[in-house]
Write a protein that holds these residues in place. Structure first.
Motif, short mmCIF file in Angstrom:
data_model
loop_
_atom_site.label_atom_id
_atom_site.label_comp_id
_atom_site.label_asym_id
_atom_site.label_seq_id
_atom_site.Cartn_x
_atom_site.Cartn_y
_atom_site.Cartn_z
N GLY A 202 0.82 -1.07 -0.02
CA GLY A 202 -0.08 -0.45 -0.07
C GLY A 202 0.71 0.92 0.13
N ASN A 203 0.85 2.15 1.60
CA ASN A 203 0.98 3.45 0.97
C ASN A 203 2.36 3.38 1.52
OD1 ASN A 203 -0.43 4.80 -1.05
ND2 ASN A 203 -1.76 5.24 0.87
N GLN A 204 2.26 2.58 2.76
CA GLN A 204 3.89 1.82 4.07
C GLN A 204 4.91 0.71 2.95
OE1 GLN A 204 2.38 1.52 7.63
NE2 GLN A 204 3.83 1.85 8.50
N PRO A 205 5.65 1.42 2.93
CA PRO A 205 6.95 0.23 2.66
C PRO A 205 7.02 -0.32 3.75
CG PRO A 205 7.17 2.16 1.24
CD PRO A 205 6.24 2.56 2.20
N ARG A 206 7.24 -1.79 3.60
CA ARG A 206 7.65 -2.94 4.03
C ARG A 206 9.24 -2.62 3.98
NH1 ARG A 206 2.87 -8.00 3.84
NH2 ARG A 206 1.91 -6.35 4.39
N GLN A 207 9.84 -2.11 4.56
CA GLN A 207 12.01 -1.84 5.30
C GLN A 207 12.07 -3.39 5.19
OE1 GLN A 207 12.79 1.95 6.32
NE2 GLN A 207 14.63 1.74 5.19
N VAL A 208 11.56 -3.96 6.32
CA VAL A 208 12.99 -4.89 7.24
C VAL A 208 12.35 -6.35 6.78
CG1 VAL A 208 13.13 -5.58 9.49
CG2 VAL A 208 13.29 -3.09 8.23
N LEU A 209 12.28 -7.11 5.78
CA LEU A 209 11.52 -8.28 5.76
C LEU A 209 12.82 -9.61 6.94
CD1 LEU A 209 10.64 -8.17 1.97
CD2 LEU A 209 9.44 -7.17 3.98
N VAL A 210 11.93 -10.05 7.13
CA VAL A 210 12.22 -11.39 7.66
C VAL A 210 12.33 -12.71 7.37
CG1 VAL A 210 12.73 -13.46 10.13
CG2 VAL A 210 12.44 -10.56 10.22
N VAL A 211 12.79 -13.98 6.81
CA VAL A 211 13.08 -14.64 5.70
C VAL A 211 12.85 -16.18 7.01
CG1 VAL A 211 12.95 -16.45 3.99
CG2 VAL A 211 13.16 -13.52 3.99
N THR A 212 11.64 -16.87 7.20
CA THR A 212 11.96 -17.85 7.89
C THR A 212 11.43 -19.18 7.72
OG1 THR A 212 11.93 -19.03 10.68
CG2 THR A 212 10.67 -17.50 9.80
N SER A 213 11.74 -19.75 8.49
CA SER A 213 11.12 -21.71 7.36
C SER A 213 10.71 -21.71 8.79
CB SER A 213 11.43 -22.15 6.95
OG SER A 213 12.66 -22.88 7.68
N THR A 214 9.94 -23.32 8.92
CA THR A 214 9.70 -24.00 10.43
C THR A 214 10.89 -24.59 10.53
OG1 THR A 214 7.32 -24.83 9.89
CG2 THR A 214 8.21 -26.12 10.35
N ALA A 215 11.83 -25.61 9.48
CA ALA A 215 12.94 -26.69 9.71
C ALA A 215 13.62 -26.35 9.26
CB ALA A 215 12.43 -27.84 10.05
N PRO A 216 15.22 -26.40 9.61
CA PRO A 216 16.52 -26.14 8.39
C PRO A 216 16.25 -26.91 6.55
CG PRO A 216 17.11 -26.45 10.31
CD PRO A 216 15.77 -27.35 10.57
N GLY A 217 17.17 -26.97 6.07
CA GLY A 217 16.58 -27.29 4.97
C GLY A 217 15.27 -27.29 3.82
N GLU A 218 14.74 -25.71 4.04
CA GLU A 218 12.88 -26.01 3.39
C GLU A 218 13.84 -24.54 1.82
OE1 GLU A 218 9.77 -25.40 5.70
OE2 GLU A 218 10.90 -27.10 7.08
N ILE B 135 15.43 -4.06 3.64
CA ILE B 135 16.88 -4.49 4.43
C ILE B 135 16.10 -5.92 4.63
CG2 ILE B 135 17.96 -4.64 6.41
CD1 ILE B 135 17.77 -2.09 6.81
N ILE B 136 16.43 -7.07 4.18
CA ILE B 136 16.09 -8.71 4.28
C ILE B 136 17.14 -9.38 5.07
CG2 ILE B 136 16.02 -10.84 2.61
CD1 ILE B 136 15.54 -9.06 0.58
N ILE B 137 16.35 -9.72 6.60
CA ILE B 137 16.91 -11.01 6.85
C ILE B 137 16.93 -12.15 7.10
CG2 ILE B 137 16.97 -10.81 9.31
CD1 ILE B 137 16.29 -8.33 9.43
N ASP B 138 17.70 -12.67 7.02
CA ASP B 138 17.90 -14.82 6.31
C ASP B 138 17.98 -15.47 7.74
OD1 ASP B 138 17.75 -17.61 5.99
OD2 ASP B 138 19.24 -17.04 5.30
N SER B 139 16.53 -15.42 8.57
CA SER B 139 16.49 -16.02 9.76
C SER B 139 16.67 -17.46 10.55
CB SER B 139 14.55 -15.31 10.33
OG SER B 139 14.76 -16.27 11.81
N PRO B 140 16.63 -17.91 11.41
CA PRO B 140 17.12 -19.51 11.43
C PRO B 140 14.89 -20.03 11.90
CG PRO B 140 17.86 -17.62 13.01
CD PRO B 140 17.35 -16.95 12.47
N PRO B 141 15.32 -21.09 11.51
CA PRO B 141 13.61 -22.05 11.76
C PRO B 141 13.01 -20.89 12.67
CG PRO B 141 15.64 -23.32 10.36
CD PRO B 141 16.18 -22.50 11.23
N SER B 142 11.76 -21.14 12.51
CA SER B 142 11.12 -20.90 14.23
C SER B 142 11.24 -22.41 14.60
CB SER B 142 9.96 -20.70 13.81
OG SER B 142 9.11 -21.56 13.12
N GLN B 143 11.21 -23.27 14.11
CA GLN B 143 10.85 -24.47 15.15
C GLN B 143 11.94 -24.61 15.85
OE1 GLN B 143 8.03 -26.30 15.86
NE2 GLN B 143 7.13 -24.53 16.23
N ALA B 144 13.36 -24.41 15.19
CA ALA B 144 14.49 -24.55 15.74
C ALA B 144 14.83 -24.10 17.31
CB ALA B 144 16.01 -25.13 14.86
#
Length: 730
Positions: free
Chosen positions: A531-547, A646-655
């Motif tokens: 919309g009118n408010q850009p999302r500057q910080v993006l966190v990318v995560t998953s359930t477990a490693p290897g996804e 700013i894209i942050i590669d996060s650890p898996p959420s379940q780990a």
């Protein structure tokens, strides 16, 4: 029922809820087809194992002999009495049991010396793999008892009976005998000998029955001969005692005499009745004078009476004539009166004589009747006595005749049995003798192989279907939206195997068009939802490693780098991949060094193409504390002024809990799910944890999607709707 498409989510597809009772055959077929190579491998392995097993099995040959068994055999010599009819089915069943009897089997084993054959010899049979009894005997120091001949014979006979099969062909009287052995020559010989032994057993049984019957009849014949002699002696003794010679002649004479006496008695009775009638007439008029007696018909009818009456009447007529001429004293008158008196006296005398004669006749008639009656009664008693004796004689004669007939019958049957004992015939004969079979009947290689392959195919298909049923992973965008209630922001296709090690560089190098277009779709969906408010910080995560979250983060950074200034931060301090993927020099400072205050920001930034990157740096012992510290928040504030994204590669959420900490500082969280790998409950739990932390989860990226498989499953169109291009543009 189709769910409506939300206007604020243009990437969302309309979903449908399937009927739980509906069986999707197409889905089952795709599940089987997707695992076709596993099924083929299973069938191939089973085929090889079955081939090895069949090659190690000993072939068994089945020799067959055909025998016809007639319900009533054709006798060599036919004698009466005939046997009673027997039901064909019951008779044949009895004969089948006789063929399979132990006696016939023992004869075959004995004649063919099968106790020495390896297939039947108990001494040559392999023992059990683990002989517990032998081990106990060895421990106790006891020697095993040697096998006896009876045990060896019993074992061989039992094995032969188990290998013998007998059956009837339809409703006919044709019986088949088969013997199954590994030695085909011995199998044919045993089958033929089995039929011969059965026929010989039948003949021997008939001969034995004939000899037994002859012996019994001999014994019985002696008794019958003695019974006949005793009955003849009793008849002769009775005849001698009663003085009887010809019962028929004596009876005839007595009957004739009785008949004559009866006739005479009838005449005497009639005569007595007539005499009695005359006597009664005379007796009733005796007191009325002789003249009255003279009028009795019995007296009057006497000739002399009539003559004397005539003489008297003549004399009276002369007296009357003379009385009219002469007087009483006239000599003629006196002479006439004297003649009248003489005639009257003669008449009276004659009447008295006739009356006396009637009395005597009556008395004689009575006496004669009584005499004849007595004689008749005597004759009747004599005849009755003769009849009683005749009955006794006839009874004794019948006994003699019955004993003689029975004796003659037994004598005849004994002579017939003795004469024909060696002419006995059987009602069974061999039609076709067994020949050594050319092919083995067991094992049926073709049948076993077909059954094994069929079962392997069925098991493989069942395993594929079960795996499909038990597969609790995400396989389509519809499942993601339904199970997680989150929009699918993009579907990343599976890349070829030769490109998987370089998957993080694909967008940068513009390789694999389909993959690059999927990354652009994700970028577009993120931009459209801002919309009118850009999302500057993006966190990318998953359930477990290897996804694939790191590869998605890197490619998304390159995609956004085409439009904005982008910084990619590797916040997975436990399992850093950015420095290895892009081949940073060892010891390159990174995020851990910045937060720890051991390095400056410019020293940690590395530029790759149009994207700046900060690697994880030196792996610390307390990564969660570093990410939770105010220094990391200050770092984000510092870089926000320099970069648009700013894209942050996060650890898996379940780990670990790092993703929840990072999501608090993010403007949007992108949740990566690996197709057909991430378990639905785990993903639901991971998303739930992020939502509980008030994380701004923007959507889901379905990664590693097999497009060809999706196309076969009917999901091709949906995927390419997201990609925005057709297959021809790839």
């Amino acid at each position: 029922m189709n769910s409506p498409v939300r206007p604020d989510r243009p990437w969302q597809r309309s979903t449908s809820t399937d009927d739980s009772d509906f069986i999707d055959l197409k889905k089952i077929w795709h599940a089987v087809w997707s695992r076709k190579w596993g099924i083929v491998l299973l069938v191939a392995v089973v085929a090889v194992l079955m081939a090895v097993l069949l090659s190690r099995m000993t072939p068994i040959y089945k020799a067959v002999t055909s025998v016809i068994i007639e319900v009533k055999g054709t006798p060599v010599v036919s004698f009466q009495p005939a046997n009673a009819p027997t039901e064909v089915s019951e008779y044949l069943q009895t004969q089948l049991s006789l063929i399979q009897s132990r006696g016939v089997a023992e004869k075959v084993v004995r004649d063919l010396e099968l106790t020495e054959h390896p297939e039947f010899d108990l001494r040559q049979q392999p023992g059990p793999l683990i002989d517990i009894g032998g081990m106990l005997d060895a421990i106790m120091g006891e020697e095993p008892e040697p096998l006896t001949e009876a045990q060896i014979m019993d074992h061989a006979t039992q094995v032969f009976m188990d290998r013998t099969t007998v059956w009837v062909e339809g409703k006919s009287q044709l019986v088949y005998l088969s013997v199954a052995m590994a030695d085909k020559l011995m199998a044919a010989q045993a089958a033929n000998h089995l039929a011969t032994s059965y026929i010989e057993a039948q003949l021997e049984a008939k001969v034995e029955m004939s000899m037994t019957a002859a012996s019994w009849m001999n014994t019985r014949l002696v008794d019958l001969r003695q019974n006949l002699k005793d009955s003849e002696d009793r008849l002769q003794a009775y005849l001698d005692a009663e003085g009887l010679v010809d019962m028929d002649g004596v009876g005839t004479i007595s009957a004739n005499e009785l008949s004559l006496t009866g006739d005479r008695m009838i005449d005497a009775r009639r005569q007595r009745a007539e005499a009695e009638s005359q006597f009664r007439q005379v007796e009733s008029m005796r007191d009325q004078g002789w003249e009255r007696l003279a009028s009795v018909p019995a007296v009057l009818g006497h000739p002399l009476i009539q003559q004397f009456k005539a003489d008297r009447a003549h004399a009276r007529s002369r007296v009357e004539d003379l009385s009219r001429r002469y007087g009483d004293r006239h000599p003629a008158m006196q002479s006439a009166r004297s003649d009248l008196n003489a005639a009257t006296a003669s008449l009276r005398q004659q009447v008295e004589q006739v009356v006396a004669s009637i009395e005597r006749s009556y008395q004689l008639a009575v006496a004669n009747e009584n005499s004849l009656r007595a004689s008749f009664n005597d004759n009747k008693e004599q005849i009755q006595d003769i009849s009683r004796k005749e009955f006794k004689v006839r009874d004794l004669q019948r006994e003699v005749e019955a004993n003689r007939a029975l004796y003659d019958t037994f004598m005849t049957r004994l002579q017939e049995t003795t004469a024909t004992s060696d002419l006995s015939s059987t009602n069974a004969r061999i039609v076709d003798e067994a020949i050594p079979p050319a092919q083995a009947s067991e094992p049926n290689t073709r049948l076993f192989m077909v059954v094994a392959l069929f079962l392997a195919l069925v098991v493989g298909i069942a395993q594929a279907i079960i795996r499909e049923i038990l597969d609790n992973t995400f396989k389509s965008s519809d499942e993601v939206e339904t199970k997680l209630n989150l929009p699918v922001m993009g579907i990343v296709p599976q890349v070829p195997r030769n490109l998987r090690k370089q998957v993080s560089h694909l967008f940068q190098r513009n390789e694999e068009k389909r993959f690059c277009e999927a990354i652009r779709t994700i970028r577009t969906n993120i931009t459209l939802t801002e919309g009118n408010q850009p999302r500057q910080v993006l966190v990318v995560t998953s359930t477990a490693p290897g996804e694939g979250k790191s590869s998605v983060s890197a490619n998304l950074a390159f995609a956004m780098g085409q439009l904005n200034r982008v910084l990619l931060i590797d916040a997975d301090l436990r399992r850093a991949t950015l420095d290895q993927t892009f081949e940073f020099a060892p010891g390159t400072p990174g995020l851990a060094n910045l937060i720890g205050g051991n390095a400056k920001l410019d020293d940690c930034i590395r530029s790759v193409g149009n994207v700046d990157m900060i690697s994880a740096g030196t792996v610390p012992s307390n990564p969660l504390e570093l990410l939770s510290s105010p220094r990391f928040a200050k770092l984000l504030e510092a870089v926000k002024g320099r970069y648009d994204r700013i894209i942050i590669d996060s650890p898996p959420s379940q780990a670990v809990s790092d993703a929840a900490v990072l999501s608090i500082l993010a403007d949007a969280v992108i949740y990566v799910i690996k197709s057909e790998s991430t378990l639905i409950p785990h993903a639901q739990k991971g998303v739930a944890q992020l939502l509980q932390s008030n994380a701004p989860v923007a959507g889901v990226v379905l990664n590693h999607v097999d497009v060809e498989k999706a196309k076969r499953n009917g999901q091709f169109r949906g995927y390419y709707d997201h990609y925005g291009y057709s297959e021809q543009t790839v």
